[in-house]
Scaffold this motif. Structure first.
Motif, short mmCIF file in Angstrom:
data_model
loop_
_atom_site.label_atom_id
_atom_site.label_comp_id
_atom_site.label_asym_id
_atom_site.label_seq_id
_atom_site.Cartn_x
_atom_site.Cartn_y
_atom_site.Cartn_z
N GLY A 1 0.79 -1.22 0.00
CA GLY A 1 0.00 0.00 0.00
C GLY A 1 0.83 1.27 0.00
N PHE A 2 2.15 1.15 0.12
CA PHE A 2 3.01 2.33 0.21
C PHE A 2 3.67 2.64 -1.12
CE2 PHE A 2 2.70 0.90 4.54
CZ PHE A 2 2.64 2.07 5.27
N GLY A 3 3.99 3.89 -1.30
CA GLY A 3 4.76 4.33 -2.46
C GLY A 3 5.76 5.38 -2.03
N ARG B 1 9.44 11.58 -0.47
CA ARG B 1 8.24 11.43 0.36
C ARG B 1 7.71 10.02 0.24
NH1 ARG B 1 4.66 14.09 3.25
NH2 ARG B 1 2.46 13.64 3.10
N VAL B 2 7.45 9.39 1.38
CA VAL B 2 6.79 8.08 1.44
C VAL B 2 5.33 8.36 1.73
CG1 VAL B 2 6.64 5.91 2.70
CG2 VAL B 2 8.87 6.94 2.28
N THR C 1 -2.11 6.88 -2.04
CA THR C 1 -1.83 7.77 -3.16
C THR C 1 -0.85 8.84 -2.70
OG1 THR C 1 -3.56 9.40 -2.67
CG2 THR C 1 -4.22 7.49 -4.01
N GLU C 2 -0.27 9.55 -3.66
CA GLU C 2 0.68 10.62 -3.30
C GLU C 2 0.03 11.67 -2.42
OE1 GLU C 2 3.62 12.11 -6.16
OE2 GLU C 2 2.70 10.70 -7.58
N ALA C 3 -1.27 11.88 -2.56
CA ALA C 3 -1.98 12.87 -1.74
C ALA C 3 -2.40 12.30 -0.39
CB ALA C 3 -3.20 13.38 -2.50
N GLY C 4 -2.19 10.99 -0.18
CA GLY C 4 -2.60 10.34 1.06
C GLY C 4 -1.66 10.66 2.20
N PRO C 5 -1.89 10.03 3.34
CA PRO C 5 -1.01 10.27 4.48
C PRO C 5 0.42 9.84 4.14
CG PRO C 5 -2.51 8.43 4.92
CD PRO C 5 -2.91 9.03 3.60
N GLY C 6 1.38 10.56 4.67
CA GLY C 6 2.77 10.22 4.39
C GLY C 6 3.72 11.10 5.18
N TRP C 7 4.99 10.97 4.87
CA TRP C 7 5.98 11.77 5.56
C TRP C 7 7.19 11.97 4.66
CZ3 TRP C 7 4.30 6.99 6.67
CH2 TRP C 7 5.20 5.94 6.59
#
Length: 73
Positions: A47-49, A58-59, A63-69
């Motif tokens: 589920g990660f990109g 950025r992880v 989706t790229e607009a989803g939660p991340g850091w």
């Protein structure tokens, strides 16, 4: 190289101690990433990109607009 360093060692009370050196507190970022993963329901790694660009890395989850850091560069 930024001179980043984090070392963990067992504590006498059964927990762990982290020693961090350098301009980025790496272990703090690891703990934050684990909390975000847990809050998202502990999704499978599929589920990660990751997005890598000239301005940073950025992880993200879903989706790229989803939660991340952001990753240190």
């Amino acid at each position: 190289m930024l001179g980043l360093h984090t070392r963990t060692a067992p504590s006498p009370d059964g927990g762990w101690t982290a020693v961090q050196r350098g301009p980025v507190r790496l272990w703090d970022q690891v703990e934050q990433a684990v909390r975000q993963w847990q809050a998202a329901g502990e999704p499978h790694q599929e589920g990660f990109g990751i997005t890598i660009s000239p301005v940073g890395q950025r992880v993200w989850l879903g989706t790229e607009a989803g939660p991340g850091w952001d990753l240190p560069i």
